[in-house]
Design an enzyme around this catalytic site. Structure first.
Site, PDB file in Angstrom:
ATOM      1  N   LYS A 117       0.929  -1.913  -0.216  1.00 36.41           N
ATOM      2  CA  LYS A 117      -0.057  -0.508  -0.282  1.00 36.41           C
ATOM      3  C   LYS A 117       1.143   1.259   0.180  1.00 36.41           C
ATOM      4  O   LYS A 117       1.936   1.301   0.183  1.00 36.41           O
ATOM      5  CB  LYS A 117      -1.130   0.121   1.015  1.00 36.41           C
ATOM      6  CG  LYS A 117      -1.983  -0.961   0.843  1.00 36.41           C
ATOM      7  CD  LYS A 117      -3.508  -1.346   2.421  1.00 36.41           C
ATOM      8  CE  LYS A 117      -3.197  -1.409   3.220  1.00 36.41           C
ATOM      9  NZ  LYS A 117      -4.290  -1.027   4.057  1.00 36.41           N
TER      10      LYS A 117
ATOM     11  N   ALA B 192      19.352   2.444  15.783  1.00 38.05           N
ATOM     12  CA  ALA B 192      20.184   2.793  16.600  1.00 38.05           C
ATOM     13  C   ALA B 192      19.515   4.495  16.518  1.00 38.05           C
ATOM     14  O   ALA B 192      19.976   4.838  17.870  1.00 38.05           O
ATOM     15  CB  ALA B 192      21.805   2.573  15.671  1.00 38.05           C
TER      16      ALA B 192
END
Ligand SMILES: NC(=O)c1ccc[n+]([C@@H]2O[C@H](COP(=O)([O-])OP(=O)(O)OC[C@H]3O[C@@H](n4cnc5c(N)ncnc54)[C@H](O)[C@@H]3O)[C@@H](O)[C@H]2O)c1
Length: 406
Positions: free
Chosen positions: A171, A200
């Site tokens: 989508k 991170a």
């Protein structure tokens, strides 16, 4: 009426039983194939994956790529992205785009389209590369699906929501007016490269936000994943799904299970012809809550409110045991996700359900959990049940509130 066979038996077959044909039915099937793969060190110049992704076999000329990079991602990784392209000999341009929920509009799509025009993207052989969170991926996906009616693109998700959800399905979309993802298409990326190292640098709240989508899968189809989240969820969030030698295999397993579970549900129903989708769990009330609360609630946080509500509804229907309900709500709390919000008022929830019923073509098709790891669809949820569940959660929230959540 005549039905056209894929290849007409006769080039001049315009007569049936002596009568000219005046009506035709065209029927065809479009095979869809796309790849999603964990690709560690995606920006390491020694790794060819990104340079090759989504393109036909390389030709003699240097490959050309337009990269659309979210502003924060550009600040953090822009130098490495450019160095990668240079090292791999890509003739490239970078379009930097600020993307968050309030900028998830057609204007953002047009800005990508303008960049595609400026760069002169070839129709088939120069996939646009999108690097960013779910919003950026949805925007670039929509631009590519509209551009020349379909242009290939590659997704490199940089958030947890992107990694386990927005980056793996078909989508695309943008918000329109007060409605979430009201305009969109089904246009999967040719390839999605998943590199958890991007997490991170993500702030804690956005990692928790993505964990809500993982929790969704755990609750409706993967009890083992739920146990992993119970045991390690808070640490995984604190360590941004990186961790040392002890935690890394857990992060790998949790992310792998989440992506696998998601794709298992999407495959076979990519165009959502079947409107009963377990992955819609958490997405019945949340679109309205998220848009009404903007910018206060993140997507996964709104999904968590929805899951908390439906868990309590399910308990009251005898589908979830009280001890299971307690474990679910306690885990949400441990992940520092909200279980109640002032918008969880009967009138708002009723409106949200009405919009979802329209979205699901006139029926509730509401996924409810069965125990932990199972689901069932119901069509008979009442406003009273919703109000009672919200009242229960308001009280639970007051008892257990963690600073930082409304
Ligand atoms: N298409 C789908 O199937 C699908 C599925 C789930 C969600 N979504 C959509 O995804 C969106 C939510 O995505 P999201 O949670 O990624 O939000 P987002 O795209 O708004 O990104 C969140 C923030 O993270 C920052 N960011 C991105 N990568 C970073 C990094 N590596 N380090 C530091 N900061 C970084 C961005 O600047 C942004 O402000 C919603 O609009 C939702 O509708 C789509």
């Amino acid at each position: 009426m005549t039905t056209l066979a894929p290849r007409p038996p006769h080039p001049h077959g315009l007569f049936t039983a002596g009568e000219p044909v005046r009506s035709w039915t065209v029927s065809t099937a479009k095979p869809v194939r796309y790849e999603v793969a964990f690709t560690p060190d995606v920006l390491d110049p020694r790794n060819p994956a990104l340079a090759r992704a989504g393109a036909p076999a390389p030709g003699p000329a240097p490959a050309r790529r337009l990269l659309v990079v979210e502003t924060t991602v550009d600040e953090l990784y822009g130098d490495r992205i450019r160095a990668y392209c240079t090292a791999r000999g890509l003739d490239h341009a970078v379009h930097v785009l600020t993307a968050h929920e309030r900028l998830k509009t057609m204007d953002a799509v047009f800005s990508v389209v303008e960049a595609m025009d400026r760069f002169g993207v070839a129709r088939r052989s120069e996939p646009v590369v999108a690097l960013g969170g779910g919003v950026l991926l949805d925007v670039v996906g929509l631009a590519c699906s509209l551009y020349r009616r379909s242009t290939p693109y590659v997704r490199v998700p940089t958030t947890l929501v992107g990694l386990v959800d927005a980056g793996v399905g078909a989508k695309t979309g943008v918000n329109f007016g007060p409605y979430k993802n009201r305009l969109g298409t089904y246009h999967p990326a040719a390839q999605t490269l998943l590199d958890p190292a991007f997490l991170a640098t993500l702030d804690r709240r956005h990692v928790g936000n993505g964990t809500a989508e993982i929790l969704k899968l755990a609750l409706i189809k993967d009890r083992a994943l739920f146990r992993l989240l119970e045991a390690y969820g808070p640490r995984l969030i604190a360590e941004r799904f990186q961790g040392g030698p002890a935690l890394r295999p857990v992060a790998r397993e949790v992310l792998g299970r989440a992506v696998h579970g998601m794709l298992e549900e999407l495959q076979g129903n990519l165009w959502e012809h079947e409107l009963e989708r377990v992955v819609d769990y958490g997405h019945s009330f949340s679109p309205t809550l998220e848009m009404r609360a903007l910018p206060e609630l993140l997507h996964g946080e709104a999904v968590c409110l929805d899951m908390a509500l439906t868990t309590v509804v399910a308990e009251r229907r005898g589908l979830v045991r009280p001890a299971e309900r307690r474990r679910v709500l306690d885990l949400m709390r441990a992940l520092r996700l909200p279980v109640w919000h002032r918008l969880c008022a009967p009138a708002v929830l009723e409106e949200a359900l009405a919009d979802t019923v329209r979205h699901r073509d006139g029926s509730q098709r509401l996924p409810l959990p069965v125990g932990i790891g199972g689901a069932v669809f119901v069509d008979d949820l009442t406003p009273d049940e919703l109000a009672a569940a919200a009242a229960h959660l308001k009280e639970y929230h007051a008892r257990t509130a963690v600073a930082g959540h409304a």
